[in-house]
Design a protein around this motif. Sequence first.
Motif, mmCIF file in Angstrom:
data_model
loop_
_atom_site.group_PDB
_atom_site.id
_atom_site.type_symbol
_atom_site.label_atom_id
_atom_site.label_comp_id
_atom_site.label_asym_id
_atom_site.label_seq_id
_atom_site.Cartn_x
_atom_site.Cartn_y
_atom_site.Cartn_z
ATOM 1 N N VAL A 419 -69.866 7.434 -35.039
ATOM 2 C CA VAL A 419 -70.699 6.711 -34.086
ATOM 3 C C VAL A 419 -70.345 7.130 -32.667
ATOM 4 C CG1 VAL A 419 -71.228 4.641 -35.381
ATOM 5 C CG2 VAL A 419 -69.054 4.813 -34.206
ATOM 6 N N LEU A 420 -71.353 7.028 -31.826
ATOM 7 C CA LEU A 420 -71.122 7.188 -30.393
ATOM 8 C C LEU A 420 -71.188 5.798 -29.803
ATOM 9 C CD1 LEU A 420 -73.535 10.198 -30.023
ATOM 10 C CD2 LEU A 420 -71.061 10.303 -29.770
ATOM 11 N N PHE A 421 -70.724 5.678 -28.573
ATOM 12 C CA PHE A 421 -70.732 4.363 -27.958
ATOM 13 C C PHE A 421 -71.715 4.330 -26.802
ATOM 14 C CE2 PHE A 421 -67.042 4.395 -30.463
ATOM 15 C CZ PHE A 421 -66.834 3.079 -30.820
ATOM 16 N N SER A 422 -72.191 3.134 -26.474
ATOM 17 C CA SER A 422 -73.095 3.012 -25.340
ATOM 18 C C SER A 422 -72.367 3.507 -24.103
ATOM 19 C CB SER A 422 -73.508 1.558 -25.144
ATOM 20 O OG SER A 422 -74.112 1.102 -26.322
ATOM 21 N N GLY A 423 -73.097 4.207 -23.253
ATOM 22 C CA GLY A 423 -72.477 4.807 -22.074
ATOM 23 C C GLY A 423 -73.027 6.219 -21.952
ATOM 24 N N THR A 424 -72.510 6.965 -20.979
ATOM 25 C CA THR A 424 -73.035 8.316 -20.794
ATOM 26 C C THR A 424 -72.388 9.273 -21.794
ATOM 27 O OG1 THR A 424 -71.309 8.883 -19.227
ATOM 28 C CG2 THR A 424 -73.300 7.918 -18.307
ATOM 29 N N ILE A 425 -72.992 10.457 -21.914
ATOM 30 C CA ILE A 425 -72.420 11.495 -22.779
ATOM 31 C C ILE A 425 -71.017 11.823 -22.300
ATOM 32 C CG2 ILE A 425 -72.612 13.932 -23.430
ATOM 33 C CD1 ILE A 425 -75.610 13.617 -23.512
ATOM 34 N N ARG A 426 -70.868 11.901 -20.974
ATOM 35 C CA ARG A 426 -69.555 12.216 -20.418
ATOM 36 C C ARG A 426 -68.508 11.196 -20.871
ATOM 37 N NH1 ARG A 426 -68.402 15.002 -15.941
ATOM 38 N NH2 ARG A 426 -70.520 14.868 -15.164
ATOM 39 N N GLU A 427 -68.856 9.903 -20.750
ATOM 40 C CA GLU A 427 -67.900 8.856 -21.150
ATOM 41 C C GLU A 427 -67.510 9.008 -22.618
ATOM 42 O OE1 GLU A 427 -69.519 5.519 -17.999
ATOM 43 O OE2 GLU A 427 -70.080 5.387 -20.105
ATOM 44 N N ASN A 428 -68.507 9.365 -23.439
ATOM 45 C CA ASN A 428 -68.220 9.531 -24.865
ATOM 46 C C ASN A 428 -67.291 10.705 -25.121
ATOM 47 O OD1 ASN A 428 -69.619 7.844 -27.134
ATOM 48 N ND2 ASN A 428 -71.016 7.813 -25.376
ATOM 49 N N LEU A 429 -67.539 11.806 -24.411
ATOM 50 C CA LEU A 429 -66.685 12.975 -24.629
ATOM 51 C C LEU A 429 -65.262 12.689 -24.161
ATOM 52 C CD1 LEU A 429 -68.977 16.011 -23.706
ATOM 53 C CD2 LEU A 429 -68.590 14.913 -25.908
ATOM 54 N N LEU A 430 -65.125 11.906 -23.106
ATOM 55 C CA LEU A 430 -63.794 11.613 -22.571
ATOM 56 C C LEU A 430 -62.949 10.774 -23.532
ATOM 57 C CD1 LEU A 430 -64.542 11.052 -18.794
ATOM 58 C CD2 LEU A 430 -63.236 12.917 -19.806
ATOM 59 N N TRP A 431 -63.587 10.179 -24.546
ATOM 60 C CA TRP A 431 -62.810 9.462 -25.564
ATOM 61 C C TRP A 431 -61.801 10.419 -26.197
ATOM 62 C CZ3 TRP A 431 -63.638 4.878 -28.907
ATOM 63 C CH2 TRP A 431 -64.379 3.885 -28.254
ATOM 64 N N GLY A 432 -62.223 11.679 -26.319
ATOM 65 C CA GLY A 432 -61.355 12.685 -26.941
ATOM 66 C C GLY A 432 -60.085 12.890 -26.130
ATOM 67 N N ASN A 433 -60.234 12.843 -24.816
ATOM 68 C CA ASN A 433 -59.093 13.061 -23.938
ATOM 69 C C ASN A 433 -59.485 12.611 -22.534
ATOM 70 O OD1 ASN A 433 -57.080 13.966 -22.301
ATOM 71 N ND2 ASN A 433 -57.414 16.148 -22.703
ATOM 72 N N GLU A 434 -58.877 11.522 -22.094
ATOM 73 C CA GLU A 434 -59.293 10.914 -20.825
ATOM 74 C C GLU A 434 -59.090 11.843 -19.637
ATOM 75 O OE1 GLU A 434 -57.390 7.138 -20.270
ATOM 76 O OE2 GLU A 434 -57.974 6.505 -22.285
ATOM 77 N N ASP A 435 -58.152 12.767 -19.766
ATOM 78 C CA ASP A 435 -57.827 13.610 -18.622
ATOM 79 C C ASP A 435 -58.541 14.953 -18.623
ATOM 80 O OD1 ASP A 435 -55.980 11.617 -17.931
ATOM 81 O OD2 ASP A 435 -54.510 12.470 -19.323
ATOM 82 N N ALA A 436 -59.507 15.102 -19.532
ATOM 83 C CA ALA A 436 -60.176 16.401 -19.622
ATOM 84 C C ALA A 436 -60.914 16.716 -18.320
ATOM 85 C CB ALA A 436 -61.155 16.398 -20.786
ATOM 86 N N THR A 437 -60.862 18.000 -17.908
ATOM 87 C CA THR A 437 -61.575 18.404 -16.697
ATOM 88 C C THR A 437 -63.030 18.704 -17.052
ATOM 89 O OG1 THR A 437 -61.116 20.723 -17.089
ATOM 90 C CG2 THR A 437 -59.486 19.501 -15.786
ATOM 91 N N GLU A 438 -63.830 18.863 -15.987
ATOM 92 C CA GLU A 438 -65.241 19.193 -16.167
ATOM 93 C C GLU A 438 -65.385 20.454 -17.029
ATOM 94 O OE1 GLU A 438 -67.617 17.294 -14.816
ATOM 95 O OE2 GLU A 438 -69.396 18.519 -15.242
#
Length: 578
Positions: A419-438
Amino acid sequence: MLKRFASYLRGYERYAIASPVLVIVETVCQLIIPLLMAQIINEGILKEDMAPIWRAGVLMVVVALCATFTGAVAAKCATNAAQGLGANLRRAEFERIASFSFADIDRFSSSSLITRMTNDVTNIQNTSMICLRILIRAVTMLVASMALTLSINPRLALVVLVILPVMAAALAALMKICFPLFEKMQKALDHLNERVQENLVAVRVVKAYVREDREREKFIDANDGFTAAGLRAVLRMVAIQPVMMICMSAATVLVLYFGGQMVLGLEMDLGYLQTVLDYIMQILMSIMMVGMAVLQLTRAQASIRRVFEVIDAQPSVTSGDGKDLPAPRGRVEFRDVSFRYQTEGAGEDVLRHINLDIQPGQFVAIVGGTGTGKSSLVNLIPRFYDVHKGQVLVDGLDVRNYPLDGLRGRIGMVLQNNVLFSGTIRENLLWGNEDATEEELIQAAKDAQAYDFIMSFPDGLDTNLDQGGVNVSGGQKQRLCIARAMVRRPAVLILDDSTSAVDSATEGRIRESFRENLKGTTVIIIAQRISSVQYADKIVVLDEGAVAGAGTHDELMKTNQIYREIYDSQQEGGGSDE
Ligand SMILES: Nc1ncnc2c1ncn2[C@@H]1O[C@H](COP(=O)(O)OP(=O)(O)O)[C@@H](O)[C@H]1O
Ligand SMILES: [Mg+2]
């Protein structure tokens, strides 16, 4: 138990203390009023003197105002304390649930967890309010009225002793009948919630199969069941009313009869007759209130037990205390692993004597029919469940020795039903690693073949995913889930049937980018299509929970009957799409 509750009142203690104190003041004020009334009759009316009437009258107004004020503040405090208690209980439950393993959630069922967090807590909240106000008031009233009656006229107090056993018996019978009914009612509510939850989660399927009518029927059944259970309990409770009325009328008659004789015989002042009658009514009312409060308490007991069951549950998977963790390289070993689900009715081993050794950087595929245990197998690696026998090792260390975050941090997992969560695609991808750069986000999106379609949205990475992704297609959602796992740059990447909704060409490109960009990463992939895994370094064939063969595509084609059958069945037309 009380001490335990006190600890959940943290932050609201002053309300919990102020409320009963104020209730006691309120009750005492109310008890003074009949005494003032007696004074007005005895000193004023009977002696035809206005002065005592004025004095007692003014005092009466002051006392009444005082009772009203303290009563209002007490209500406010009780509300605050009860709400605070509810909030703290919900927080404790939520925190515990967050530490639950999949097995724990299976055991409670998520609909029951929802009831336990909402309805059961509300029940406790209401009960604590009743205890803080009604119970304390009733007990104060009972004790004080009894003392006052005894001091005014001990013989009339005997009337209470006659009525009391009748009332106590009625109340006891009521409780005995109602308690099991309340338990049933709570169960029926669990069932109702289960129906609603299942329906909402699967609303698309229900509509696709035009099953609304069947689902409506099932809902109506559950709803009626709950209503019937509620009615059975409440109707029994109402039966106490006529018993109470009869008791009170009998008490009135007895007090007036005996009291009247005493007044006529000049053994008691007329003014006190009304006062004693008032107090005796208060005593009977208080007994009834105590009974009701106790009933509510017994009723809440079911809820209390259910809430504490959650709070006290020991998560079946707890963090290991390993300190010197091995460097993340991506080796995964299964040593004679057997596993079974602990849920009711699931006694058989789902996995039997699995032995596997997956080297760092290997691309390993797991194939096999549905229900052969592929998902169960990979779920053991991040310890979503624990093995029954044997060991699973990651980088040479038993997974049970890792701290959970240390273990899961080195594993990227795309679940079968992700499942994905409500929010932007960016927010969802950051679940993988909060400190990921652009750049890292973009690279992960590219690797998962998600970059192009993300960029086709006007807002790109900042596109909002409504309700967890209803506005992207199944294949797009799968690719976003893969990207989310890639952002973590895990040592082990596990894909559980995660490209089933992606077309073969795109799937091929995802595979290519894995080969190029994830050189050091171990990839474990579960797939239906042989075509998507035939280039794997190693293919493991599962059959009925056991390893039926392992090797490269060519080896398996030569030696493994089951593999050949799966391959052939996909060549004949049905499965393959090349
Ligand atoms: N949470 C669960 N509780 C009880 N049994 C389960 C659970 N999940 C799966 N199973 C059972 O375990 C077996 C293997 O399931 P699974 O690993 O999902 O198979 P696969 O992924 O190969 O299709 C099936 O018989 C299934 O019914
Ligand atoms: Mg599966």
